[in-house]
Design a protein around this motif. Structure first.
Motif, PDB file in Angstrom:
ATOM      1  N   LEU A 218      10.374  -0.694  -2.662  1.00  0.00           N
ATOM      2  CA  LEU A 218      11.521  -1.530  -2.480  1.00  0.00           C
ATOM      3  C   LEU A 218      12.804  -1.577  -3.270  1.00  0.00           C
ATOM      4  N   THR A 222      15.988  -1.075  -1.289  1.00  0.00           N
ATOM      5  CA  THR A 222      16.846  -1.961  -0.951  1.00  0.00           C
ATOM      6  C   THR A 222      17.481  -2.548  -2.225  1.00  0.00           C
ATOM      7  N   LEU A 284       7.683   2.618   1.762  1.00  0.00           N
ATOM      8  CA  LEU A 284       7.162   1.464   1.323  1.00  0.00           C
ATOM      9  C   LEU A 284       5.949   1.763   0.214  1.00  0.00           C
TER      10      LEU A 284
END
Length: 699
Positions: A218, A222, A284
């Motif tokens: 993550l 992101t 992920l």
């Protein structure tokens, strides 16, 4: 026309020529010293020197030849990861993360356990096979399959076989690859379950790597996109903290119970993890977890090499032992062909072809990175195998055989075991073994078969002497955890690859199931794959005399047969695309693998030796049952062993037939291509210019 990469096949300067000649001479001297030493001790440093020199020459020249002349890499061509980017499976990924993921996925228990077990023949046969087999076989297979799969929209090995060889070879390959894959994953799962069983330290540390990987995934996708260094530093710091935390958990009575499990319970947890790894987006969990695990793997292996350089311990195992005749206590079978079956992943492994055609092509952002990832990744795994061989052979031979020999061979009591082993010419004492177990934090080290405990003892002894005297127990449990991480990263990647393979197969019947972007299909095929290997894994944990435990002898044979299938596909493609002059780079390793796997399969089927032949062992047990020579309480177990022997024999015969069908079909297609007759067309995807070429130029 593809634009070949400039790989500089020859050194550019006289100084470069002198340097590489010096490396060649040094490597030849080191290999010669290892091979010719008789009657005197040999220093383990020569193993490091030999490996580094052989790998350096192989990578610098042979891999460059493969990249420039045989495969012809094209950095201006868009890869499947770029063309089919879906954010789940096809994701252009930084080359270092791809390397970490690929290495973590291929580097399972094979390079650790195989050399350790094969040391019963002595250090020489296994060491030579690791070096030669990797440079000329394993690295070539991984590199070639990665290239061919990338050029075919990241198709799986089985799908490529069907496309390139036609329906007969394709069906045989799909059936063989899928069956072998299920067995391999189940065996890997059993190994990791046994490594973590009743070990809160290992279990808690391995469990902690999952949320750490998700956090790093993550973070780099992101929170801080492209900040690979930052994500890596955070991940490594958390990973080291997890290692320390595992030791802390192990000493907390209130916490250790949460991570202290029986094998069946751990099997269910591993099955659940395998399903999650197969269905979650690759960015992920799978890629960051394998990437971070690579730091521990590479860090540990490099640290082990540094420790060996510092300590320069002598190799205590003879170059050749009396067990080359097939009478070895650890496993039955003569030096040929069983050393080549026992050591698979450190030299050449069919499992790698599934990773190279399953997950890695879906992450590769540019063809120029294939050489480092395909050839270089396998080379690093081979170096792991060399380290494992050193760690096993620096042990006192008596200690090595006491740990690895089953009680049924040497005796259940310490006094009987040490008498038997000392009688072989490898003296060891019961008090010596008891003290060793105490310093390692174990109750006993007798008959701890499987290779992992003896490897951990060897690693702990080296690390303790070099970096922390008096911490043998800490280093021992660290090594056990290190081995578990090696295995689990292969299991999760293998599950995902098996899911891709099943989708390829079912997509021929129901097109929607073949789409990796269709969530119901992903869930259905993932569940089917996990249920298949999970069944065998669970049965193995609740039935130690049967189930998957009895399938372990097939691991090496099936793995090498899978490599033969991969090399069949690579050879056929080279012949079909007009590069027949280069076909020997895959055809010669193929011929060798077919020879050794056929010989090993024949031995396992028809050898009269009870410890080798499946059918002979089943017949002996059946005769004892018929003659009422089995204790009543062991009749059910004996019948299960007979069934397992017959199952092993059936699987061995199936794999052997499938391999020869592929070989003959490869010869048919190759001959038709060479003579200009009609043959299945090449299935290579059309050339599409990459949109990332500007990034490549800037790099």
């Amino acid at each position: 026309m593809s634009a070949p990469v400039d790989n500089n096949l020859r050194p550019r300067t006289p100084l470069g020529m002198v340097m590489w000649i010096g490396i060649a001479v040094l490597g030849a001297g080191a290999v010669g010293g290892i091979a010719l030493a008789r009657g005197e001790t040999i220093n383990s440093l020569w193993f490091i020197v030999a490996a580094v020199c052989v790998y350096a020459i192989g990578y610098r020249f042979y891999s460059a030849f493969l990249a420039a002349r045989v495969l012809v890499l094209d950095p201006t061509r868009a890869t499947p990861a770029e063309r089919h980017d879906d954010g789940r499976d096809f994701v252009p990924t930084n080359k270092w993360i791809v390397f970490g993921h690929h290495f973590a996925a291929i580097a399972g228990p094979g390079p650790l356990i195989g050399p350790t077990l094969a040391a019963q023949f002595g250090y020489l046969p296994g060491t030579l096979w690791i070096l030669v087999g990797a440079v000329l076989g394993g690295c070539v297979q991984d590199f070639a399959i990665l290239f061919f799969s990338t050029r075919r929209d990241a198709r799986s090995l089985g799908q490529m076989a069907r496309d390139e060889l036609g329906p007969v070879g394709g069906v045989a390959a799909l059936l063989g690859v899928m069956t072998i894959m299920i067995i391999l994953i189940a065996v890997l799962g059993l190994v990791v379950v046994n490594a973590m069983k009743h070990s809160p330290w290992a279990t808690s540390t391995v469990a902690a790597t999952i949320p750490i990987a998700i956090l790093v995934g993550l973070y780099m996708r992101t929170l801080r996109p492209g900040r690979v260094l930052e994500g890596s530093l955070i991940g490594v710091a958390l990973l080291l903290f997890a290692v320390w935390g595992g030791g802390w958990v192990d000493h907390q009575p209130g916490l250790r119970g949460w991570f202290d499990h029986e094998a069946p319970d751990l099997a269910l947890l591993v099955i659940g993890y395998g399903f999650a790894a197969a269905v979650l987006p690759v960015w992920l969990l799978l890629a960051p977890r394998d990437y971070l695990s690579t730091f521990m793997k590479l860090g540990t292996v490099i640290s082990l090499a540094v420790a060996i350089v510092i300590l320069r311990p002598d190799i205590r195992m003879p170059a050749l032992t009396q067990f080359i005749d097939g009478s070895g206590p650890i496993f039955g079978g003569k030096l040929f062909p069983f050393v080549f079956i026992t050591i698979a992943c450190g030299a050449i492994s069919g499992f790698h072809s599934l990773i190279a055609s399953g997950t890695t092509p879906k992450l590769l952002s540019n063809e120029r990175d294939m050489r480092m990832i395909g050839y270089g990744g396998m080379m690093m795994e081979s170096f792991v195998a060399i380290m494992a061989m050193v760690a096993a052979t620096v042990l006192d031979p008596g200690v090595y055989f006491a740990i690895n020999s089953p009680a049924g061979i040497v005796g259940a009591e310490p006094a009987a075991a040490v008498a038997t082993i000392s009688g072989w010419g490898f003296p060891v004492g019961a008090a010596q073994m008891q003290e060793l177990a105490r310093t390692m934090g174990e109750a006993t080290l007798f008959a701890r078969t499987g290779g992992a405990p003896s490897l951990a003892v060897g690693m702990a002894s080296i690390f303790s002497s070099a970096f922390g005297a008096g911490l043998l127990a800490v280093w021992y449990h660290f090594a056990i955890m290190f081995e578990a991480l090696f295995i689990l990263t292969t299991l999760d990647a293998g599950t995902r690859v098996a899911r891709f393979m099943l989708q390829d197969m079912l997509g021929n019947l129901v097109p929607a199931l073949g789409r990796t972007s269709w969530t119901p299909g992903v869930l259905l095929t993932s569940a089917a794959v996990v249920a298949a290997w999970g069944y065998f894994l669970y049965m193995g944990t609740i039935d130690p005399l049967g189930g998957i435990n009895s399938l372990w002898p097939l691991f090496g044979i099936s793995n090498q047969m899978l490599a033969a299938i991969a090399l069949c596909v690579a050879t056929a493609i080279l012949m079909k695309c007009g590069r027949a002059r280069y076909a020997p780079v895959t055809a010669l390793p193929l011929a060798w693998l077919v020879t050794i796997t056929s010989a090993a399969a024949w031995e396992k089927l028809f050898s009269p030796e009870l410890r080798v032949g499946f059918l002979a062992h089943a017949s002996d047990l059946s005769a004892k049952l018929a003659g009422s020579m089995i204790d009543p309480e062991k009749i059910a177990q004996t019948r299960q062993l007979v069934f397992n022997d017959h199952l092993n024999a059936a699987l061995t015969l199936t794999f052997l037939v499938i391999t020869w069908v592929l070989v003959l079909d490869t010869l048919r297609v190759s001959w038709r291509a060479f003579t200009g007759h009609v043959h299945p067309p090449l299935s290579e995807s059309p050339h599409i210019p990459t949109r990332l070429v500007e990034d490549w130029v800037r790099d």
